[in-house]
Design an enzyme around this catalytic site. Structure first.
Site, PDB file in Angstrom:
ATOM      1  N   GLY A  46       0.842  -1.189   0.000  1.00 41.86           N
ATOM      2  CA  GLY A  46       0.000   0.000   0.000  1.00 41.86           C
ATOM      3  C   GLY A  46       0.877   1.239   0.000  1.00 41.86           C
ATOM      4  CD  GLN A  51       3.607   5.714   2.515  1.00 39.56           C
ATOM      5  OE1 GLN A  51       2.605   5.211   2.013  1.00 39.56           O
ATOM      6  NE2 GLN A  51       4.543   4.995   3.119  1.00 39.56           N
ATOM      7  CB  CYS A  95       5.326   2.267   7.488  1.00 41.57           C
ATOM      8  SG  CYS A  95       4.899   3.713   6.509  1.00 41.57           S
ATOM      9  CG  LEU A  96       6.919   0.713   1.498  1.00 43.01           C
ATOM     10  CD1 LEU A  96       6.358   1.040   0.117  1.00 43.01           C
ATOM     11  CD2 LEU A  96       8.007  -0.347   1.401  1.00 43.01           C
ATOM     12  CD  GLU A 138      -0.942   2.746   2.728  1.00 41.50           C
ATOM     13  OE1 GLU A 138      -0.442   3.878   2.668  1.00 41.50           O
ATOM     14  OE2 GLU A 138      -0.266   1.726   2.990  1.00 41.50           O
ATOM     15  CG  HIS A 141       0.664   7.007   5.284  1.00 39.10           C
ATOM     16  ND1 HIS A 141       1.792   7.483   5.916  1.00 39.10           N
ATOM     17  CD2 HIS A 141       0.862   5.675   5.128  1.00 39.10           C
ATOM     18  CE1 HIS A 141       2.627   6.476   6.141  1.00 39.10           C
ATOM     19  NE2 HIS A 141       2.090   5.358   5.676  1.00 39.10           N
TER      20      HIS A 141
END
Ligand SMILES: [Zn+2]
Length: 185
Positions: A46, A51, A95-96, A138, A141
């Site tokens: 996701g 991001q 989380c990336l 997400e 975010h």
């Protein structure tokens, strides 16, 4: 379709609220394609526009390679809104934007979410389990919220050294990033 750098912990873009998308412009279509490319390149499931440093309410999700959701079509959620939720469950999240940090997070078990899809049509989706979890992660975010914000203070503290390293850019990942240290220069 370029792979975009992923903004990491400490950058302000992750803490700002993304703005609603009013119409499906070429710019938004290109953003969606770039976000898929970026997410796949980073082996993510996701990604929210914050991001990649874009403050628009756009999310891409692809759970097609996961055991529980094998073959599920990739999803684009524009201006998502949770209209109902039910139950709670915990699962470890990562989380990336926060490399190498993982922790159990409690979230709703089942949700109903409204959004516009990639054709800018209104969709209402009932989601449970991992899909609901990724959607909620997400949407957070888009509101400038990170999974760490759901942890108890003591739990968050255990990650403080790792978070400081991320802010200083002292980590290695296989995808391009923007770090707080670079932005501050
Ligand atoms: Zn994340």
């Amino acid at each position: 379709m370029p792979v975009l750098p992923i903004y990491t912990y400490g950058t302000t873009q992750l803490r700002r609220k993304a703005q609603p998308v009013k119409e499906l412009t070429d710019e938004i279509i290109a953003l969606i394609m770039d976000m898929f490319e970026t997410m796949h390149h980073a082996n993510g499931i996701g990604l929210a526009a914050n991001q990649v440093g874009v403050l628009r309410r756009v999310i891409v999700i692809d759970l097609s390679e996961m055991e529980e959701t094998k073959g599920l079509k990739p999803l684009v959620l524009i201006n998502p809104l949770v209209v109902s939720d039910e139950g709670t469950w915990s699962m470890e999240e990562g989380c990336l934007s926060i490399p190498d940090v993982r922790h159990e997070v409690e979230r709703s078990e089942k949700i109903t979410v409204k959004f516009k899809n990639a054709d800018f049509r209104d969709v209402q989706l009932e989601a449970g389990g991992i899909l609901a979890r990724v959607i909620l992660h997400e949407i957070d975010h888009l509101n400038g919220i990170l999974f760490l914000d759901h942890l108890a203070a003591a739990d968050k503290k255990t990650h403080a050294p790792a978070l400081r390293k991320i802010q200083k850019g002292e980590f290695e990942v296989s995808y391009p990033v923007v770090t707080a240290a670079e932005v501050a220069v």
